[in-house]
Design a protein around this motif. Structure first.
Motif, PDB file in Angstrom:
ATOM      1  N   ARG A   5       5.379  18.323  -1.220  1.00  0.00           N
ATOM      2  CA  ARG A   5       6.047  18.053   0.059  1.00  0.00           C
ATOM      3  C   ARG A   5       5.094  17.425   1.067  1.00  0.00           C
ATOM      4  NH1 ARG A   5       6.598  19.991   4.950  1.00  0.00           N
ATOM      5  NH2 ARG A   5       5.095  21.655   4.531  1.00  0.00           N
ATOM      6  N   LYS A   6       3.900  17.957   1.143  1.00  0.00           N
ATOM      7  CA  LYS A   6       2.912  17.421   2.077  1.00  0.00           C
ATOM      8  C   LYS A   6       2.542  15.973   1.724  1.00  0.00           C
ATOM      9  CE  LYS A   6       0.775  21.775   3.532  1.00  0.00           C
ATOM     10  NZ  LYS A   6      -0.474  22.607   3.544  1.00  0.00           N
ATOM     11  N   GLY A   7       2.434  15.717   0.409  1.00  0.00           N
ATOM     12  CA  GLY A   7       2.137  14.354  -0.032  1.00  0.00           C
ATOM     13  C   GLY A   7       3.253  13.388   0.368  1.00  0.00           C
ATOM     14  N   MET A   8       4.514  13.830   0.240  1.00  0.00           N
ATOM     15  CA  MET A   8       5.661  12.996   0.623  1.00  0.00           C
ATOM     16  C   MET A   8       5.673  12.755   2.129  1.00  0.00           C
ATOM     17  SD  MET A   8       7.411  12.137  -2.069  1.00  0.00           S
ATOM     18  CE  MET A   8       9.038  11.741  -1.474  1.00  0.00           C
ATOM     19  N   GLU A   9       5.290  13.777   2.904  1.00  0.00           N
ATOM     20  CA  GLU A   9       5.246  13.622   4.365  1.00  0.00           C
ATOM     21  C   GLU A   9       4.200  12.587   4.778  1.00  0.00           C
ATOM     22  OE1 GLU A   9       4.629  17.371   6.203  1.00  0.00           O
ATOM     23  OE2 GLU A   9       6.729  18.013   6.024  1.00  0.00           O
ATOM     24  N   LEU A  10       3.068  12.620   4.128  1.00  0.00           N
ATOM     25  CA  LEU A  10       2.012  11.658   4.438  1.00  0.00           C
ATOM     26  C   LEU A  10       2.486  10.225   4.181  1.00  0.00           C
ATOM     27  CD1 LEU A  10      -1.137  13.509   2.971  1.00  0.00           C
ATOM     28  CD2 LEU A  10      -0.595  13.102   5.385  1.00  0.00           C
ATOM     29  N   ILE A  11       3.131  10.046   3.050  1.00  0.00           N
ATOM     30  CA  ILE A  11       3.635   8.706   2.709  1.00  0.00           C
ATOM     31  C   ILE A  11       4.732   8.287   3.681  1.00  0.00           C
ATOM     32  CG2 ILE A  11       4.778   7.328   0.938  1.00  0.00           C
ATOM     33  CD1 ILE A  11       3.449   9.164  -1.158  1.00  0.00           C
ATOM     34  N   LYS A  35       3.298   7.312   7.016  1.00  0.00           N
ATOM     35  CA  LYS A  35       2.633   6.014   6.888  1.00  0.00           C
ATOM     36  C   LYS A  35       3.655   4.879   6.927  1.00  0.00           C
ATOM     37  CE  LYS A  35      -0.814   3.627   4.056  1.00  0.00           C
ATOM     38  NZ  LYS A  35      -1.706   3.729   2.866  1.00  0.00           N
ATOM     39  N   LEU A  36       4.780   5.105   6.267  1.00  0.00           N
ATOM     40  CA  LEU A  36       5.848   4.096   6.245  1.00  0.00           C
ATOM     41  C   LEU A  36       6.439   3.896   7.640  1.00  0.00           C
ATOM     42  CD1 LEU A  36       7.801   2.189   4.797  1.00  0.00           C
ATOM     43  CD2 LEU A  36       9.197   4.174   4.201  1.00  0.00           C
ATOM     44  N   ILE A  37       6.727   4.997   8.346  1.00  0.00           N
ATOM     45  CA  ILE A  37       7.289   4.908   9.693  1.00  0.00           C
ATOM     46  C   ILE A  37       6.319   4.206  10.636  1.00  0.00           C
ATOM     47  CG2 ILE A  37       8.001   6.247  11.703  1.00  0.00           C
ATOM     48  CD1 ILE A  37      10.062   6.122   9.445  1.00  0.00           C
ATOM     49  N   LYS A  38       5.033   4.519  10.506  1.00  0.00           N
ATOM     50  CA  LYS A  38       4.029   3.882  11.364  1.00  0.00           C
ATOM     51  C   LYS A  38       3.977   2.381  11.110  1.00  0.00           C
ATOM     52  CE  LYS A  38      -0.817   4.262  12.755  1.00  0.00           C
ATOM     53  NZ  LYS A  38      -2.108   4.980  12.523  1.00  0.00           N
ATOM     54  N   TYR A  39       4.095   1.986   9.851  1.00  0.00           N
ATOM     55  CA  TYR A  39       4.078   0.553   9.534  1.00  0.00           C
ATOM     56  C   TYR A  39       5.320  -0.143  10.097  1.00  0.00           C
ATOM     57  CZ  TYR A  39       4.318  -3.822   6.998  1.00  0.00           C
ATOM     58  OH  TYR A  39       4.427  -5.158   6.688  1.00  0.00           O
ATOM     59  N   LEU A  40       6.485   0.480   9.968  1.00  0.00           N
ATOM     60  CA  LEU A  40       7.721  -0.106  10.505  1.00  0.00           C
ATOM     61  C   LEU A  40       7.618  -0.279  12.023  1.00  0.00           C
ATOM     62  CD1 LEU A  40      10.464   1.789   8.446  1.00  0.00           C
ATOM     63  CD2 LEU A  40       9.821  -0.614   8.253  1.00  0.00           C
ATOM     64  N   GLN A  41       7.047   0.717  12.692  1.00  0.00           N
ATOM     65  CA  GLN A  41       6.885   0.615  14.143  1.00  0.00           C
ATOM     66  C   GLN A  41       5.955  -0.537  14.523  1.00  0.00           C
ATOM     67  OE1 GLN A  41       5.573   4.514  15.307  1.00  0.00           O
ATOM     68  NE2 GLN A  41       7.663   5.363  15.365  1.00  0.00           N
ATOM     69  N   SER A  42       4.946  -0.785  13.695  1.00  0.00           N
ATOM     70  CA  SER A  42       4.038  -1.900  13.972  1.00  0.00           C
ATOM     71  C   SER A  42       4.745  -3.244  13.828  1.00  0.00           C
ATOM     72  CB  SER A  42       2.830  -1.853  13.020  1.00  0.00           C
ATOM     73  OG  SER A  42       3.222  -2.181  11.691  1.00  0.00           O
ATOM     74  N   PRO A  78       0.811  -1.226   0.000  1.00  0.00           N
ATOM     75  CA  PRO A  78       0.000   0.000   0.000  1.00  0.00           C
ATOM     76  C   PRO A  78       0.844   1.276   0.000  1.00  0.00           C
ATOM     77  CG  PRO A  78      -0.855  -1.579   1.601  1.00  0.00           C
ATOM     78  CD  PRO A  78       0.468  -2.103   1.143  1.00  0.00           C
ATOM     79  N   ILE A  79       2.015   1.211   0.634  1.00  0.00           N
ATOM     80  CA  ILE A  79       2.896   2.378   0.662  1.00  0.00           C
ATOM     81  C   ILE A  79       3.470   2.627  -0.726  1.00  0.00           C
ATOM     82  CG2 ILE A  79       4.984   3.356   1.706  1.00  0.00           C
ATOM     83  CD1 ILE A  79       4.378   1.563   4.139  1.00  0.00           C
ATOM     84  N   VAL A  80       3.796   1.552  -1.419  1.00  0.00           N
ATOM     85  CA  VAL A  80       4.262   1.689  -2.808  1.00  0.00           C
ATOM     86  C   VAL A  80       3.165   2.308  -3.665  1.00  0.00           C
ATOM     87  CG1 VAL A  80       5.015   0.398  -4.855  1.00  0.00           C
ATOM     88  CG2 VAL A  80       5.887  -0.236  -2.606  1.00  0.00           C
ATOM     89  N   ASP A  81       1.939   1.878  -3.426  1.00  0.00           N
ATOM     90  CA  ASP A  81       0.815   2.466  -4.167  1.00  0.00           C
ATOM     91  C   ASP A  81       0.733   3.971  -3.924  1.00  0.00           C
ATOM     92  OD1 ASP A  81       0.157  -0.067  -5.051  1.00  0.00           O
ATOM     93  OD2 ASP A  81      -1.339  -0.416  -3.480  1.00  0.00           O
ATOM     94  N   ASP A  82       0.937   4.383  -2.662  1.00  0.00           N
ATOM     95  CA  ASP A  82       0.893   5.815  -2.341  1.00  0.00           C
ATOM     96  C   ASP A  82       2.005   6.568  -3.056  1.00  0.00           C
ATOM     97  OD1 ASP A  82      -1.290   5.419  -0.746  1.00  0.00           O
ATOM     98  OD2 ASP A  82      -0.158   5.387   1.144  1.00  0.00           O
TER      99      ASP A  82
END
Length: 202
Positions: free
Chosen positions: A127-133, A136-143, A105-109
């Motif tokens: 920039r805002k779009g890159m921050e969102l992605i 999302k990636l950091i949150k997934y890694l933490q999970s 899903p992150i690749v899709d983003d």
């Protein structure tokens, strides 16, 4: 000498000669009696040999039985070991599969962000779009148990940090401290996933 006295003397001499013969015959009877215990000893020895042979046969049979049981257990353990290795390989494979599925899903983003960036000339929206992605990636890694190390201002620790430079410390209290991080380090639960590359004050 009269005939009567002569005959008595003769009979007396015959008795003297015949008496030792009876004495000589007595040891032969004793020899026969002595043979009986020897035969009994032989029979007892044969019985003992038979008993020992029987015990030996039983011991051999027991050893053969235990040998078969041992070979069976070895084969069973070998099958168990192979099964455990296969299950472990499947767990690792499936775990990696789940982790990779989470990245899709992150690749899709990222792909959608690249399309949006090509169609937009506004740098702020990109920039805002890159921050969102990124978030999302950091949150997934933490999970998944992956967290970034906190390095700036920390005491240098070779278990977590890789010193790539030593620079003068602005003050004495910053000597031996991490003054700059050129590449973040990451932990996977309680294990170092990647050492942080840092500059240390001296």
């Amino acid at each position: 000498m009269s005939d009567k006295n002569h005959n008595n003397k003769k009979n007396h001499e015959q008795d003297k000669h015949t008496a030792p013969k009876a004495a000589d015959e007595q040891p032969e009877v004793m020899d026969i009696l002595d043979e009986e215990p020897e035969e009994a000893e032989v029979e007892a020895e044969l019985d003992e040999n038979a008993r020992l042979q029987n015990e030996l046969d039983e011991a051999r049979a027991e050893i053969e039985k235990e040998k078969k049981e041992y070979l069976f257990l070895m084969a069973d353990f070998d099958n168990f070991r192979k099964r455990v290795l296969k299950e472990k390989a499947d767990i690792i494979k499936n775990a990696a599969e789940r982790v990779l599925q989470g990245f899709l899903p992150i690749v899709d983003d990222f792909e959608r962000g690249l399309v949006a960036a090509a169609e937009s000339s506004e740098a702020e929206s990109i920039r805002k779009g890159m921050e969102l992605i990124y978030n999302k990636l950091i949150k997934y890694l933490q999970s998944q148990g992956v967290k970034a190390m906190e390095t700036d201002g920390a005491d240098f620790n070779p278990d977590f940090h890789e010193a790539i430079a030593i620079i003068p410390a602005p003050s004495d209290d910053l000597k031996g401290k991490v003054l700059d991080t050129t590449q973040k380090g990451y932990m996977l639960n309680d294990k170092v996933l990647r050492h942080a590359k840092v500059a240390v004050g001296q």
